[in-house]
Structures are given as C-alpha cells and as structure tokens.
Write an enzyme that holds these catalytic residues in place. Sequence first.
Site, PDB file in Angstrom:
ATOM      1  N   LYS A 160      40.773 156.998 109.359  1.00  0.00           N
ATOM      2  CA  LYS A 160      41.696 157.754 110.177  1.00  0.00           C
ATOM      3  C   LYS A 160      41.515 159.254 110.008  1.00  0.00           C
ATOM      4  CE  LYS A 160      45.584 154.469 109.772  1.00  0.00           C
ATOM      5  NZ  LYS A 160      46.962 154.363 109.201  1.00  0.00           N
TER       6      LYS A 160
ATOM      7  N   GLU B 298      33.185 162.940 110.572  1.00  0.00           N
ATOM      8  CA  GLU B 298      33.912 162.557 109.350  1.00  0.00           C
ATOM      9  C   GLU B 298      34.743 163.747 108.866  1.00  0.00           C
ATOM     10  OE1 GLU B 298      35.263 160.604 107.432  1.00  0.00           O
ATOM     11  OE2 GLU B 298      33.868 159.715 106.001  1.00  0.00           O
ATOM     12  N   ASP B 299      35.839 163.453 108.161  1.00  0.00           N
ATOM     13  CA  ASP B 299      36.667 164.549 107.650  1.00  0.00           C
ATOM     14  C   ASP B 299      36.070 165.212 106.416  1.00  0.00           C
ATOM     15  OD1 ASP B 299      37.071 162.286 106.096  1.00  0.00           O
ATOM     16  OD2 ASP B 299      39.259 162.378 106.107  1.00  0.00           O
ATOM     17  N   ILE B 300      35.638 164.392 105.445  1.00  0.00           N
ATOM     18  CA  ILE B 300      35.212 164.970 104.166  1.00  0.00           C
ATOM     19  C   ILE B 300      34.163 164.073 103.500  1.00  0.00           C
ATOM     20  CG2 ILE B 300      37.183 163.897 102.943  1.00  0.00           C
ATOM     21  CD1 ILE B 300      37.248 166.394 101.142  1.00  0.00           C
TER      22      ILE B 300
ATOM     23  N   ASP C 248      32.858 163.377  99.798  1.00  0.00           N
ATOM     24  CA  ASP C 248      33.210 163.619  98.393  1.00  0.00           C
ATOM     25  C   ASP C 248      32.012 163.152  97.548  1.00  0.00           C
ATOM     26  OD1 ASP C 248      34.388 163.783  95.916  1.00  0.00           O
ATOM     27  OD2 ASP C 248      36.136 162.584  96.383  1.00  0.00           O
TER      28      ASP C 248
ATOM     29  N   LYS D 130      32.752 168.310  99.575  1.00  0.00           N
ATOM     30  CA  LYS D 130      33.336 168.663  98.272  1.00  0.00           C
ATOM     31  C   LYS D 130      32.239 168.994  97.273  1.00  0.00           C
ATOM     32  CE  LYS D 130      37.331 166.474  97.302  1.00  0.00           C
ATOM     33  NZ  LYS D 130      38.266 165.509  96.674  1.00  0.00           N
TER      34      LYS D 130
ATOM     35  N   PHE E 197      41.777 167.656  95.270  1.00  0.00           N
ATOM     36  CA  PHE E 197      42.220 166.732  96.315  1.00  0.00           C
ATOM     37  C   PHE E 197      42.962 167.522  97.391  1.00  0.00           C
ATOM     38  CE2 PHE E 197      44.539 163.342  98.406  1.00  0.00           C
ATOM     39  CZ  PHE E 197      43.534 162.384  98.512  1.00  0.00           C
ATOM     40  N   VAL E 198      42.458 167.457  98.625  1.00  0.00           N
ATOM     41  CA  VAL E 198      43.063 168.233  99.712  1.00  0.00           C
ATOM     42  C   VAL E 198      43.733 167.310 100.732  1.00  0.00           C
ATOM     43  CG1 VAL E 198      41.525 170.232  99.503  1.00  0.00           C
ATOM     44  CG2 VAL E 198      40.840 168.309 100.949  1.00  0.00           C
TER      45      VAL E 198
ATOM     46  N   ARG F  19      49.222 163.882 107.126  1.00  0.00           N
ATOM     47  CA  ARG F  19      48.299 163.934 108.270  1.00  0.00           C
ATOM     48  C   ARG F  19      48.810 164.910 109.335  1.00  0.00           C
ATOM     49  NH1 ARG F  19      44.397 159.971 107.504  1.00  0.00           N
ATOM     50  NH2 ARG F  19      45.088 157.944 106.750  1.00  0.00           N
TER      51      ARG F  19
HETATM   52  P1  5GP Z   1      33.314 159.526  99.391  1.00  0.00           P
HETATM   53  O1  5GP Z   1      32.831 158.139  99.654  1.00  0.00           O
HETATM   54  O2  5GP Z   1      32.388 160.593  99.944  1.00  0.00           O
HETATM   55  O3  5GP Z   1      33.609 159.738  97.930  1.00  0.00           O
HETATM   56  O4  5GP Z   1      34.716 159.689 100.074  1.00  0.00           O
HETATM   57  C1  5GP Z   1      34.858 159.785 101.427  1.00  0.00           C
HETATM   58  C2  5GP Z   1      36.275 159.474 101.867  1.00  0.00           C
HETATM   59  O5  5GP Z   1      37.220 159.625 100.801  1.00  0.00           O
HETATM   60  C3  5GP Z   1      36.718 160.417 102.930  1.00  0.00           C
HETATM   61  O6  5GP Z   1      36.412 159.927 104.205  1.00  0.00           O
HETATM   62  C4  5GP Z   1      38.229 160.506 102.706  1.00  0.00           C
HETATM   63  O7  5GP Z   1      38.857 159.451 103.380  1.00  0.00           O
HETATM   64  C5  5GP Z   1      38.393 160.279 101.226  1.00  0.00           C
HETATM   65  N1  5GP Z   1      38.530 161.551 100.460  1.00  0.00           N
HETATM   66  C6  5GP Z   1      37.635 162.093  99.606  1.00  0.00           C
HETATM   67  N2  5GP Z   1      38.102 163.243  99.076  1.00  0.00           N
HETATM   68  C7  5GP Z   1      39.315 163.440  99.628  1.00  0.00           C
HETATM   69  C8  5GP Z   1      40.298 164.489  99.500  1.00  0.00           C
HETATM   70  O8  5GP Z   1      40.162 165.497  98.790  1.00  0.00           O
HETATM   71  N3  5GP Z   1      41.429 164.333 100.235  1.00  0.00           N
HETATM   72  C9  5GP Z   1      41.644 163.261 101.053  1.00  0.00           C
HETATM   73  N4  5GP Z   1      42.796 163.217 101.706  1.00  0.00           N
HETATM   74  N5  5GP Z   1      40.745 162.256 101.199  1.00  0.00           N
HETATM   75  C10 5GP Z   1      39.591 162.360 100.496  1.00  0.00           C
END
Ligand code: 5GP
Length: 216
Positions: free
Chosen positions: A67, A133-135, A137, A165, A186-187, A199
């Site tokens: 989402k 994609e939003d972020i 990590d 990140k 964490f944002v 959201r």
């Molecule tokens: P990854 O697999 O790259 O570790 O994480 C990706 C997903 O984790 C993102 O699509 C998001 O949903 C969630 N996520 C990672 N870091 C954050 C953060 O700082 N804040 C929020 N709200 N979601 C995050």
Amino acid sequence: MDPSKWIDVTSESFKYSLDHFVIPSHYQKDVSSILIPHGIIMDRIEKLAKLIVEDSKGPLVICCVLKGGHQFFADLVNEIKKCNTVLGQSVPLSLEFIKVRSYHNDVSTGTVSISLTDEECQDWKNKNLLIVEDIIDTGNTMVKLLHKLQEFQPASVRVASLLLKKTPKSNGYVPNYVGFAIPDEFVVGYALDYNEYFRDLDHICIISVSYILDFG
Ligand code: 5GP
C-alpha cells in the site's frame, strides 16, 4: 551509492521542527520531526517524472506497489501525464497494482509475500514495466519482486523508489530512480505507515520513540 542520482537527506541538516509546518493534531505527539516536507516531495517527483519520460521509448506499464507506494504512484503518474500534455511527449501509460507485505510494526519480518496472479500478469510479456515503490530498506522485497516479475517475460523492468534508506542492512540493491536517500530511521507519512497509521500525513516524518514504545 551514486549521490548524484538523488537528494542526500542527513539527520543533521534536514530535521524540521513540527512548529514550522502544519501537522494534523491527531499526530502532533506521535512524530518527532519532519524529515521531508510535502512541497519538496512534490518538486522532486516533477523531476523524476521528467527523467522517466526522457528514458522511455514507448508505452509504459506503471506498477504501483501497495500500500505504501500509492501516494508516490498517484503523484508520479500525474507528473508523467503532464509531460505528455504540457511538454508534448508521447508515452502511453497503463496502470497496474501489486500488493506486497514484509513489515510488522517497524521491523522487517524477513519473509516477503507478493500477491500476483498469472492472469493479472500475462499481458506484461514484452512490455516495459516501471515499478513504483515507497522505500527501499534492506532491498530484499524489491529483489524478490524483480525475480518474480521475470516469470512474465517483460521487455524491461525499471524501478522508481521515492526513498532509499542508508542502512548497513542493505543488500546493495539500488533502484533506477530515487527521490531521496534517507538516514537509517523509521519514517512515516506520505502513505508510509506504522501498522496502518500515518498514511494520511502529507510530510515524511520521523516517528517518535515514545509512540513505538506505547504501541509497538
Ligand atoms: P525492504 O525489503 O527493502 O527491507 O523493505 C521494503 C518495505 O518495508 C517497504 O516497501 C516498506 O513497506 C517497508 N519499510 C521499510 N522501511 C520503512 C520505514 O522506514 N517506514 C515504513 N513505514 N515502512 C518501511
């Protein structure tokens, strides 16, 4: 990491006081500072849209990762449409949605679930996909998603992520288009949630430690 590809947001220079912007009163106590104000997000998206259109030779299937990616997706698609109308570019768009889940509270669960059916994706063969994609990590979600998408034999896949990140947990994955590289915190806001809250906050904010202790 190539810092020329994004705006490097550091904790020292970019934490804006909550007093200097409007925050919904129901979130006043739950965020500690504003990392990226909404206006800067919108200006950056205008530029990302221009870069994407310049790199696009034909029709584009834009896939929103739900989402958290929905707000970035909506604003990015609007800016790409403006390039088509105002700047006279011609990039026909079709829009798709993928639901992915990997986080519980502020912790990556390590398992990534992707809701995609073969019927939904059979039209993606030989198409140019743009994943929104939003972020990023650790990068694990995107690597897993990109691997899955190869099953549908697209002509090309590019990824636009609003945030990247800066974390030692990164697997090294870097998207084609990045809005901002952010500190390892964490944002929330601009559709990024903490258990479905925040959201509806326009700015990207740092969640307060007390909120995580109370509700985490
Ligand atoms: P990854 O697999 O790259 O570790 O994480 C990706 C997903 O984790 C993102 O699509 C998001 O949903 C969630 N996520 C990672 N870091 C954050 C953060 O700082 N804040 C929020 N709200 N979601 C995050």
